[in-house]
Design a protein around this motif. Structure first.
Motif, PDB file in Angstrom:
ATOM      1  N   ALA A 350      -3.699  -0.327   6.971  1.00 46.64           N
ATOM      2  CA  ALA A 350      -3.474  -1.327   5.926  1.00 46.64           C
ATOM      3  C   ALA A 350      -2.141  -1.078   5.238  1.00 46.64           C
ATOM      4  N   ILE A 351      -1.485  -2.145   4.832  1.00 47.10           N
ATOM      5  CA  ILE A 351      -0.246  -2.088   4.060  1.00 47.10           C
ATOM      6  C   ILE A 351      -0.550  -2.657   2.676  1.00 47.10           C
ATOM      7  N   VAL A 352      -0.291  -1.841   1.624  1.00 48.82           N
ATOM      8  CA  VAL A 352      -0.579  -2.254   0.256  1.00 48.82           C
ATOM      9  C   VAL A 352       0.721  -2.445  -0.504  1.00 48.82           C
ATOM     10  N   PHE A 353       0.815  -3.563  -1.218  1.00 44.10           N
ATOM     11  CA  PHE A 353       1.979  -3.833  -2.070  1.00 44.10           C
ATOM     12  C   PHE A 353       1.467  -4.540  -3.319  1.00 44.10           C
ATOM     13  N   GLY A 354       1.873  -4.029  -4.481  1.00 45.11           N
ATOM     14  CA  GLY A 354       1.459  -4.644  -5.730  1.00 45.11           C
ATOM     15  C   GLY A 354      -0.041  -4.610  -5.948  1.00 45.11           C
ATOM     16  N   GLY A 355      -0.701  -3.591  -5.419  1.00 46.95           N
ATOM     17  CA  GLY A 355      -2.136  -3.455  -5.611  1.00 46.95           C
ATOM     18  C   GLY A 355      -2.991  -4.305  -4.694  1.00 46.95           C
ATOM     19  N   SER A 356      -2.359  -5.017  -3.738  1.00 39.74           N
ATOM     20  CA  SER A 356      -3.111  -5.862  -2.807  1.00 39.74           C
ATOM     21  C   SER A 356      -2.783  -5.482  -1.372  1.00 39.74           C
ATOM     22  N   VAL A 357      -3.722  -5.713  -0.479  1.00 43.35           N
ATOM     23  CA  VAL A 357      -3.488  -5.510   0.946  1.00 43.35           C
ATOM     24  C   VAL A 357      -2.730  -6.731   1.467  1.00 43.35           C
ATOM     25  N   THR A 358      -1.497  -6.516   1.867  1.00 43.09           N
ATOM     26  CA  THR A 358      -0.658  -7.631   2.302  1.00 43.09           C
ATOM     27  C   THR A 358      -0.616  -7.784   3.818  1.00 43.09           C
ATOM     28  N   GLN A 359      -1.000  -6.738   4.542  1.00 42.26           N
ATOM     29  CA  GLN A 359      -0.867  -6.770   5.995  1.00 42.26           C
ATOM     30  C   GLN A 359      -1.769  -5.695   6.592  1.00 42.26           C
ATOM     31  N   VAL A 360      -2.231  -5.942   7.800  1.00 45.47           N
ATOM     32  CA  VAL A 360      -2.932  -4.918   8.581  1.00 45.47           C
ATOM     33  C   VAL A 360      -2.229  -4.818   9.931  1.00 45.47           C
ATOM     34  N   VAL A 361      -1.701  -3.649  10.250  1.00 51.05           N
ATOM     35  CA  VAL A 361      -1.003  -3.430  11.512  1.00 51.05           C
ATOM     36  C   VAL A 361      -1.974  -2.770  12.489  1.00 51.05           C
ATOM     37  N   VAL A 362      -2.245  -3.440  13.599  1.00 50.80           N
ATOM     38  CA  VAL A 362      -3.124  -2.874  14.623  1.00 50.80           C
ATOM     39  C   VAL A 362      -2.328  -1.860  15.437  1.00 50.80           C
ATOM     40  N   THR A 363      -2.653  -0.600  15.291  1.00 47.07           N
ATOM     41  CA  THR A 363      -1.950   0.461  16.015  1.00 47.07           C
ATOM     42  C   THR A 363      -2.565   0.727  17.381  1.00 47.07           C
ATOM     43  N   ASN A 364      -3.790   0.275  17.590  1.00 42.24           N
ATOM     44  CA  ASN A 364      -4.446   0.364  18.897  1.00 42.24           C
ATOM     45  C   ASN A 364      -5.334  -0.866  19.051  1.00 42.24           C
ATOM     46  N   PRO A 365      -5.009  -1.778  19.967  1.00 44.87           N
ATOM     47  CA  PRO A 365      -5.802  -3.012  20.090  1.00 44.87           C
ATOM     48  C   PRO A 365      -7.141  -2.811  20.769  1.00 44.87           C
ATOM     49  N   GLY A 366      -7.412  -1.590  21.232  1.00 44.42           N
ATOM     50  CA  GLY A 366      -8.697  -1.303  21.846  1.00 44.42           C
ATOM     51  C   GLY A 366      -8.843  -1.883  23.231  1.00 44.42           C
ATOM     52  N   ALA A 367     -10.073  -1.865  23.734  1.00 48.44           N
ATOM     53  CA  ALA A 367     -10.362  -2.389  25.073  1.00 48.44           C
ATOM     54  C   ALA A 367     -11.841  -2.704  25.176  1.00 48.44           C
ATOM     55  N   GLY A 368     -12.162  -3.672  26.014  1.00 54.28           N
ATOM     56  CA  GLY A 368     -13.546  -3.956  26.339  1.00 54.28           C
ATOM     57  C   GLY A 368     -14.311  -4.781  25.328  1.00 54.28           C
ATOM     58  N   TYR A 369     -13.638  -5.369  24.342  1.00 57.21           N
ATOM     59  CA  TYR A 369     -14.343  -6.203  23.362  1.00 57.21           C
ATOM     60  C   TYR A 369     -14.693  -7.554  23.984  1.00 57.21           C
ATOM     61  N   THR A 370     -15.934  -7.945  23.834  1.00 53.49           N
ATOM     62  CA  THR A 370     -16.372  -9.256  24.332  1.00 53.49           C
ATOM     63  C   THR A 370     -16.638 -10.229  23.196  1.00 53.49           C
ATOM     64  N   THR A 371     -16.830  -9.717  21.993  1.00 53.54           N
ATOM     65  CA  THR A 371     -16.898 -10.551  20.792  1.00 53.54           C
ATOM     66  C   THR A 371     -16.030  -9.911  19.724  1.00 53.54           C
ATOM     67  N   ALA A 372     -15.593 -10.699  18.777  1.00 54.55           N
ATOM     68  CA  ALA A 372     -14.708 -10.184  17.727  1.00 54.55           C
ATOM     69  C   ALA A 372     -15.484  -9.237  16.810  1.00 54.55           C
ATOM     70  N   PRO A 373     -15.048  -7.986  16.648  1.00 52.92           N
ATOM     71  CA  PRO A 373     -15.761  -7.052  15.771  1.00 52.92           C
ATOM     72  C   PRO A 373     -15.462  -7.331  14.304  1.00 52.92           C
ATOM     73  N   SER A 374     -16.304  -6.811  13.438  1.00 53.51           N
ATOM     74  CA  SER A 374     -16.073  -6.959  12.004  1.00 53.51           C
ATOM     75  C   SER A 374     -14.994  -5.983  11.556  1.00 53.51           C
ATOM     76  N   VAL A 375     -14.253  -6.365  10.502  1.00 50.39           N
ATOM     77  CA  VAL A 375     -13.199  -5.526   9.927  1.00 50.39           C
ATOM     78  C   VAL A 375     -13.475  -5.388   8.435  1.00 50.39           C
ATOM     79  N   SER A 376     -13.430  -4.164   7.921  1.00 51.78           N
ATOM     80  CA  SER A 376     -13.645  -3.931   6.495  1.00 51.78           C
ATOM     81  C   SER A 376     -12.702  -2.841   6.008  1.00 51.78           C
ATOM     82  N   PHE A 377     -12.664  -2.634   4.689  1.00 47.83           N
ATOM     83  CA  PHE A 377     -11.780  -1.642   4.075  1.00 47.83           C
ATOM     84  C   PHE A 377     -12.619  -0.632   3.299  1.00 47.83           C
ATOM     85  N   SER A 378     -12.229   0.627   3.390  1.00 46.44           N
ATOM     86  CA  SER A 378     -12.939   1.698   2.693  1.00 46.44           C
ATOM     87  C   SER A 378     -11.961   2.487   1.838  1.00 46.44           C
TER      88      SER A 378
END
Length: 608
Positions: A350-378
Motif C-alpha cells: 500500500a502507498i499512503v499519502f495524507g493519511g489515505s491509501v492512494t495506491q496499491v502496487v502489486v509486487t507479485n501478481p500470483g498464479a492459478g487464480y480462477t476467481t478474484a480474491p478479496s483484498v483488505s488492509f491490516s
C-alpha cells in the motif's frame, strides 16, 4: 435386323479457361469451366500449366524435421535474416534459419501452451509472441524474453534533504539479456531553498511597492534568496513572489521590507527536499518478479519505492483502491485472500499519502487464480479503513500485432497498445487499452491483423478497423475505431492475410475480400467445396507465387468423396479458383525470401 448406325461424335475445342466452379450441377457447367481442377493452373487463353510438387527442406542431404508435432507455424525477418518458427504441442519452439537451412531451439518444452500461440514481427528487430495463458514474449534470434516489464511504481517514503533529484537504480531483469528498466525521480521543496513566503502582517502606509530583503544563508557557499512585492491593497502588502529561491538555508531566514510604509512582516519556509514523483523512462523486459529500487545522491536520504511487474498471464491479479480511507498513521499491510479461487503467492504494497491509501502496487501478481480474491488492509490505525478489490486476468491473449510503431495485444474484448515507438512499455502515458463494448462483437476478439495502414480487429461475425493513430500534446494516444462489418468475420486467424490492396479471410461458409469498408464474397465458385471442409482441423494460408503469378492460397482439410479426408490448397488469382495438393500439410506460412514469395508448410514434424 440391320445394325444401328454409329452415333456421330462431336468434338469441341476449348481454349478459354475460367477455372474451378462447384456451384452449379456438372451438367450445367459452361464449356470453359471445370467441375474439379487440381494441380493445374488456368493461366490464360489456351494456357494450362501444371503446378509442381512440393519438396522437403534438407540440410546436408538430411530432411529437416521438428522435434514434436507442430501446433503453429510462422515466419519473420530479424536483422535481414529470414526465419521460420514452429511452436509445438509439448510447449517447445524451434526455428529454421532459411539462409543456411540450420535448425535451432527457441524455447524448451513446457515454455509455451500446447496451442493458440500467435506471432508477428516487430520492425525487423524481433518476433513478438502472444501465448493464450502464459503471456507476452519476444525473441531476437538469440534470447526469448518474457515481458515482464515494470507495470506500476509507488513511493513508500519521500525522504528528506534532497537538493537535487536522486538517481534511481532498478535491479537487473531476472531473465538473461532482458532490458533493464530505468526510472527518473522528481523532488519538490528542494532542501536549502526558500519555497514559500507567507505574509503575517500587511502593514500600513504603503503607497508603492516596498523592497523585500531575505537574510542570507549561514552557509558561506550558499546563495541569498530574492523576492518582490507583487500587489498592494488599501496601502497594505498583499502578495509576494520569490524570484530566486536561493540555496544553503538550514533554517528559515528573516524577511524585512523597505519603505515607504511600516509594520509589514512575513515568514519564509525552507524546503525539506522530498521525492514526490517517479517517471518510468524505460519499462524494461525480462522481469518475472518485482525489482528493487535504490535511491542514491541528491544530497538527501530516506527515499524508498516499490515496483511491480506487468504480466498478461491468465490466473494473475491486479488491484484497485475503491476507498482510500482516512487517518492512517502508518502504512497498512495488504492482505490478499487465496480462497476460494485457489490462487497462490499474490502480494502487494500500500502507498499512503495524507493519511489515505492512494495506491496499491502489486509486487507479485500470483498464479492459478480462477476467481478474484478479496483484498483488505491490516494495521495503520485508520480513522476510516480503506477498501480495495482485485482484478482477475481470466481472458486469454488471442493475438498480437505490430502497427504504427506499437505492439497491440487482444485479450477478451480488450485491445492493449504499447507506448509510441515501444514494443514493451504498456504503462507510459501514450500506452493504454480500449474495450470494444459494441454488440457487433458477438463474443471475444479472435484476431488482430495489420495491413494496408489499418489494424483489423476480427470477431467471429464482425470486423472493426483502427486507424489514424496519433498522440496529443499531453501525450495521450487517440485513434479511430470503426465497425466495417456487423455480420461477417472469422475466428481462423491464420486464414486472414493481405492480398494486393485487399484483406482476404476465410470462415465456415466462404472466402471474403475486405476492400476499404466493403466486404465481398469471392468464393461463390467453391460453394460445393465448403460443405466438405473439416473446420475442426487447422486453417491457414498466405500469398504465394505460382508459375510466377501472385496467388492467394488457403490450406484446408477436404472430405474428398473419392479419396477420403486430405489437405488441399484452394488457390485464387485473376477471379479464378483451382486446387492443389502438396503433400500432408497441416499448417502453412508465407515467407518472402530472395524477392520471391513462398509457402512453407508442415504436416506435423516434417517441413515442406
Amino acid at each position: 435386323m440391320a445394325a444401328s448406325p454409329e452415333q456421330k461424335k462431336n468434338y469441341q475445342v476449348v481454349k478459354s479457361f475460367k477455372g474451378l466452379n462447384t456451384r452449379p450441377n456438372r451438367t450445367a457447367l459452361e464449356d470453359d469451366e471445370f467441375a474439379w481442377l487440381e494441380n493445374i493452373q488456368p493461366i490464360g487463353y489456351g494456357n494450362l500449366k501444371v503446378v509442381g510438387t512440393s519438396s522437403t527442406v534438407e540440410a546436408g542431404g538430411v530432411t529437416l524435421a521438428w522435434a514434436n508435432t507442430v501446433s503453429a507455424l510462422y515466419s519473420c525477418n530479424i536483422k535481414n535474416v529470414d526465419y521460420i518458427l514452429a511452436f509445438e504441442a509439448d510447449g517447445r519452439a524451434e526455428y529454421l534459419r532459411l539462409d543456411t537451412n540450420t535448425k535451432g531451439t527457441v524455447a524448451a518444452a513446457g515454455t509455451f501452451s500446447a496451442s493458440g500461440v500467435r506471432m508477428r514481427q516487430w520492425k525487423n528487430d524481433r518476433a513478438i509472441i502472444s501465448d493464450p495463458s502464459k503471456g507476452y514474449f519476444t525473441w531476437n534470434a538469440i534470447d526469448l524474453i518474457s515481458v515482464g516489464s515494470i507495470g506500476a511504481v509507488g513511493i513508500t517514503a519521500t525522504g528528506s534533504g534532497y537538493t537535487t533529484p536522486p538517481t534511481v537504480t532498478v535491479s537487473s531483469p531476472n531473465q538473461s539479456n532482458g532490458v533493464q528498466a530505468t526510472i527518473v525521480a522528481s523532488i519538490s521543496n528542494a532542501a536549502g531553498t526558500i519555497t514559500n513566503i507567507s505574509i503575517t502582517n500587511g502593514g500600513t502606509g504603503y503607497t508603492q511597492f516596498p523592497t523585500v530583503t531575505i537574510a542570507p544563508p549561514s552557509n558561506p557557499y550558499g546563495v541569498q534568496a530574492q523576492a518582490v512585492v507583487t500587489s498592494i491593497t488599501a496601502n497594505a502588502v498583499t502578495s509576494i513572489s520569490i524570484t530566486n529561491p536561493g540555496y544553503g538555508y538550514t533554517t528559515a531566514p528573516s524577511v524585512s521590507f523597505g519603505g515607504p510604509g511600516s509594520s509589514a512582516a512575513a515568514t519564509a519556509t525552507v524546503g525539506s527536499g522530498l521525492v514526490t514523483a517517479l517517471t518510468i523512462t524505460e519499462a524494461g523486459s525480462g522481469y518475472t518478479s518485482a525489482p528493487t529500487l535504490t535511491f542514491t545522491g541528491g544530497g538527501g536520504s530516506g527515499a524508498s519505492a516499490v515496483a511491480g511487474p506487468l504480466t498478461f498471464k491468465t490466473g494473475t491479479i491486479g488491484t484497485l483502491v475503491t476507498s482510500g480511507g482516512t487517518g492512517y498513521s502508518s502504512v497498512p499491510t495488504v492482505v490478499i485472500d487465496a480462497a476460494p479461487s485457489g490462487g497462490t503467492n499474490a502480494a502487494a504494497t500500500a502507498i499512503v499519502f495524507g493519511g489515505s491509501v492512494t495506491q496499491v502496487v502489486v509486487t507479485n501478481p500470483g498464479a492459478g487464480y480462477t476467481t478474484a480474491p478479496s483484498v483488505s488492509f491490516s494495521g495503520g490505525t485508520p480513522t476510516t479503513a480503506a477498501t480495495a478489490k482485485s482484478l482477475l486476468t481470466s481472458d486469454s491473449l488471442s493475438d498480437v500485432a505490430s502497427f504504427q510503431g506499437r505492439t497491440w495485444l487482444s485479450q477478451g474484448r480488450t485491445v492493449f497498445y504499447s507506448a509510441a515507438g515501444s514494443y514493451n512499455d504498456f504503462i507510459s502515458v501514450s500506452a493504454g487499452n480500449v474495450q470494444i463494448t459494441d454488440d457487433t462483437l458477438h463474443s471475444n476478439i479472435a484476431a488482430l491483423i495489420s495491413a494496408n495502414n489499418f489494424l483489423y480487429v476480427f470477431g467471429d461475425d464482425s470486423i472493426n478497423v483502427f486507424s489514424d493513430v496519433r498522440v496529443t500534446t499531453t501525450g495521450n494516444t487517440l485513434f479511430s475505431n470503426t465497425n466495417v462489418s456487423a455480420s461477417t468475420g472469422s475466428t481462423y486467424a491464420d486464414g486472414i492475410f493481405p492480398y494486393f490492396r485487399s484483406l482476404l479471410f476465410i470462415n465456415d461458409y466462404g472466402i471474403f475480400a475486405l476492400i476499404g469498408a466493403t466486404v465481398s464474397k469471392i468464393s461463390d465458385a467453391l460453394d460445393g467445396v465448403f460443405p466438405l471442409i473439416d473446420f475442426s482441423q487447422p486453417i491457414s494460408g498466405g500469398q504465394v507465387l505460382v508459375n510466377n503469378i501472385l496467388c492467394a492460397a488457403f490450406n484446408v482439410y477436404y472430405n474428398d468423396p473419392v479419396q477420403g479426408t486430405r489437405p488441399i490448397q484452394l488457390v485464387f488469382f485473376d477471379k479464378k479458383w483451382f486446387a492443389t495438393s502438396q503433400g500432408t500439410l497441416k499448417y502453412v506460412t508465407p515467407v518472402a525470401s530472395g524477392k520471391l514469395l513462398y509457402l512453407y508448410g508442415t504436416g506435423g514434424t516434417n517441413l515442406l
